[in-house]
Design an enzyme around this catalytic site. Sequence first.
Site, PDB file in Angstrom:
ATOM      1  N   ASP A   1      -7.941  64.027 -91.753  1.00 44.93           N
ATOM      2  CA  ASP A   1      -8.659  64.998 -90.936  1.00 44.93           C
ATOM      3  C   ASP A   1      -7.622  65.820 -90.163  1.00 44.93           C
ATOM      4  OD1 ASP A   1     -10.863  66.125 -89.312  1.00 44.93           O
ATOM      5  OD2 ASP A   1     -10.025  64.855 -87.731  1.00 44.93           O
TER       6      ASP A   1
ATOM      7  N   ASP B   1      -8.542  68.269 -86.852  1.00 44.34           N
ATOM      8  CA  ASP B   1      -8.844  68.305 -85.416  1.00 44.34           C
ATOM      9  C   ASP B   1      -9.056  66.912 -84.859  1.00 44.34           C
ATOM     10  OD1 ASP B   1      -8.838  71.144 -84.805  1.00 44.34           O
ATOM     11  OD2 ASP B   1     -10.593  71.292 -86.081  1.00 44.34           O
TER      12      ASP B   1
ATOM     13  N   LYS C   1     -17.255  64.100 -96.301  1.00 45.06           N
ATOM     14  CA  LYS C   1     -15.866  64.068 -96.769  1.00 45.06           C
ATOM     15  C   LYS C   1     -15.665  62.907 -97.743  1.00 45.06           C
ATOM     16  CE  LYS C   1     -13.801  65.953 -92.507  1.00 45.06           C
ATOM     17  NZ  LYS C   1     -12.832  65.687 -91.420  1.00 45.06           N
TER      18      LYS C   1
ATOM     19  N   ASP D   1     -10.817  60.711 -87.020  1.00 41.94           N
ATOM     20  CA  ASP D   1     -11.203  60.376 -85.648  1.00 41.94           C
ATOM     21  C   ASP D   1     -12.699  60.517 -85.381  1.00 41.94           C
ATOM     22  OD1 ASP D   1     -10.984  63.359 -85.680  1.00 41.94           O
ATOM     23  OD2 ASP D   1     -11.517  63.106 -83.566  1.00 41.94           O
TER      24      ASP D   1
ATOM     25  N   ASP E   1     -15.694  61.588 -90.351  1.00 43.47           N
ATOM     26  CA  ASP E   1     -14.614  60.978 -91.114  1.00 43.47           C
ATOM     27  C   ASP E   1     -14.964  59.559 -91.561  1.00 43.47           C
ATOM     28  OD1 ASP E   1     -12.836  63.181 -90.735  1.00 43.47           O
ATOM     29  OD2 ASP E   1     -12.428  62.452 -88.704  1.00 43.47           O
TER      30      ASP E   1
END
Length: 232
Positions: free
Chosen positions: A8, A10, A155, A178, A182
């Site tokens: 990931d 951000d 994802k 995070d 995710d």
Amino acid sequence: MLKALITDIDGTITGPDRRIHTGAIETIRSLVDDGVEVVLASGNASCLMDALCKMIGTKGTFIAENGGVYRIGFTGTPRIIGGQKAVRIALDAIQAHFSRKGVELNLYSPTYRFADLAFARTVAVEEVREVIRDHPVQVIDTGFAIHLQTPGISKGTTLVMLAEALGLKPEDFLAIGDSVNDTRMIQVAGIGIAVANAHPDTKAAADYVTKEPYGNGFVEGVKKYSSYFRAR
């Protein structure tokens, strides 16, 4: 043995100010130079993902729009998963609802998004979910934006397709993230890492939770499993 890394952006390779951690960039470039496939995975639009791949130094493979789009390499054709028809209808309902309350949504790059639509977290996500509870659309709160997307896409589901396209298996990947978006990616990967600032659900899904947050945590996680990597 691991053959690839998917991460990931951000909150994982950035700090809370969204500045990319320079140590994370160095770590990614080191992996790429060693022949490890590095995939960036984000809720961001494809055009931004393309630019980030170039500037960070990967070979151009990414997952965008929370799994709604993926591309293999810089010359690959983007694959769009799902569609926007129901998403646009749901967005119209949300905009009408908040317009009656005198609130205008701040949309994120709608022209450059192909599978989902996203807007700023200036409204309550639970209220958004209630407004479109009868629409065939999932609402994803990444902590940075609210996304509307076709149900069943994540994802993680797209990682399975991307891995096959690369001639790999999901278990060949080390995944780091995070946010709740995710979680599935971390679950399907061979090893899943949550950085210290991660959502509790993401931490619960991970094989390892770093001691350090954000970019420092990313570097920590990669170092912990560096001996597991075998270049293709």
